[in-house]
Each structure stands twice: as structure tokens, then as C-alpha cells.
Write a protein that holds these residues in place. Structure first.
Motif, mmCIF file in Angstrom:
data_model
loop_
_atom_site.group_PDB
_atom_site.id
_atom_site.type_symbol
_atom_site.label_atom_id
_atom_site.label_comp_id
_atom_site.label_asym_id
_atom_site.label_seq_id
_atom_site.Cartn_x
_atom_site.Cartn_y
_atom_site.Cartn_z
ATOM 1 N N UNK A 101 52.981 43.852 43.458
ATOM 2 C CA UNK A 101 52.358 44.164 42.171
ATOM 3 C C UNK A 101 51.113 43.300 42.032
ATOM 4 N N UNK A 102 50.175 43.805 41.258
ATOM 5 C CA UNK A 102 48.980 43.024 40.962
ATOM 6 C C UNK A 102 48.849 42.924 39.456
ATOM 7 N N UNK A 103 48.909 41.719 38.956
ATOM 8 C CA UNK A 103 48.732 41.474 37.531
ATOM 9 C C UNK A 103 47.282 41.124 37.248
ATOM 10 N N UNK A 104 46.806 41.576 36.109
ATOM 11 C CA UNK A 104 45.456 41.239 35.670
ATOM 12 C C UNK A 104 45.502 40.660 34.270
ATOM 13 N N UNK A 105 44.543 39.811 33.996
ATOM 14 C CA UNK A 105 44.426 39.198 32.678
ATOM 15 C C UNK A 105 42.963 39.301 32.271
ATOM 16 N N UNK A 106 42.711 40.012 31.187
ATOM 17 C CA UNK A 106 41.352 40.182 30.687
ATOM 18 C C UNK A 106 41.102 39.206 29.552
ATOM 19 N N UNK A 107 39.995 38.504 29.625
ATOM 20 C CA UNK A 107 39.658 37.508 28.615
ATOM 21 C C UNK A 107 38.470 37.960 27.786
ATOM 22 N N UNK A 108 38.506 37.620 26.530
ATOM 23 C CA UNK A 108 37.375 37.885 25.638
ATOM 24 C C UNK A 108 37.207 36.709 24.700
ATOM 25 N N UNK A 109 36.013 36.590 24.160
ATOM 26 C CA UNK A 109 35.755 35.481 23.257
ATOM 27 C C UNK A 109 34.752 34.523 23.846
ATOM 28 N N UNK A 110 35.174 33.298 24.053
ATOM 29 C CA UNK A 110 34.280 32.278 24.569
ATOM 30 C C UNK A 110 33.954 32.510 26.050
ATOM 31 N N UNK A 111 33.025 31.746 26.574
ATOM 32 C CA UNK A 111 32.595 31.888 27.951
ATOM 33 C C UNK A 111 33.755 31.663 28.913
#
Length: 124
Positions: A18-28
Motif C-alpha cells: 500500500x502507499x499512503x499519502x499525506x497532503x499538507x496545507x497552510x504554512x510552508x
């Protein structure tokens, strides 16, 4: 503040991937070292892997070394966890986390922001 959203969890047979992904938003995004943790029912949260701000340095728990690989793409604000040769004992809720620490760490208390988590279930 950083918002983190995980995806990619699911049900897989032992030996699968499996491949997990984590998307970030907000600060740099590149200001944060990133980590993956997991928590199985009735157990404490457990460190899985971490990656430095630029992706040069990584750290992995002994239980996943050689099977799991953490990576990040600072142009897409994402961090991923490639999980191969999965075992039933890998079953847990997997969460990504972000820390402003200059050095990557396996200590959960050093992480400032957390995602909600994604369920990974490995059947035998």
C-alpha cells in the motif's frame, strides 16, 4: 498552522503493498520535518518513519526497515509512505505528523500537527 490529510489506506493481504499519502496545507510545507505513526487497537501510538525538511535524511522503526519507505515532494506539499511486504501486525491507523524541530525525531510529543489518520488492515 498546518492541516494534514491522509489517504491510501485500505484492506490488503499479507505480503501485499500500500502507499499512503499525506497532503499538507497552510504554512510552508518545507519548514516541517514529517513523520508517520501508527496505532493499533489497545496499543500505544508507535513511531513508523520520519523525513527531514528537504528529504535528505530519513529514519525508520526497526519493525519496518527494509519494507517501508518514506518520501516527500515539497513541490506538491505531500509526504508518502510506501509499504511493502505487509504483515498482519502492521494493521493500525496510520497518521502523518509535522514538526518544526530541526532534527527529525521518533518522539510523538515533538510533533506539532497531526492528521486524522487512515486505516490499514492486513489480512493473513
Amino acid at each position: 498552522q498546518v492541516q494534514l490529510v491522509e489517504s491510501g489506506g485500505g484492506l490488503v493481504q499479507a505480503g501485499g503493498s500500500l502507499r499512503l499519502s499525506c497532503a499538507a496545507s497552510g504554512r510552508t510545507f518545507s519548514n516541517y520535518a514529517m513523520g508517520w505513526f501508527r496505532q493499533a487497537p489497545g496499543k500505544e501510538r508507535e513511531f513508523v518513519a520520519a523525513i527531514s525538511r528537504r528529504g535528505i535524511t530519513t529514519l525508520a522503526a526497526d519493525s519496518v526497515k527494509g519494507r517501508f519507505t518514506i518520501s516527500r515532494d515539497n513541490t506538491k506539499n505531500t509526504v508518502s509512505l510506501q509499504m511493502n511486504s505487509l504483515k498482519p501486525e502492521d494493521t493500525a491507523v496510520y497518521s502523518c505528523a509535522a514538526t518544526l524541530d530541526l532534527v527529525i525525531t521518533r518522539v510523538s510529543g515533538r510533533y506539532d500537527y497531526w492528521g486524522q489518520g487512515t486505516q490499514v488492515t492486513v489480512s493473513s
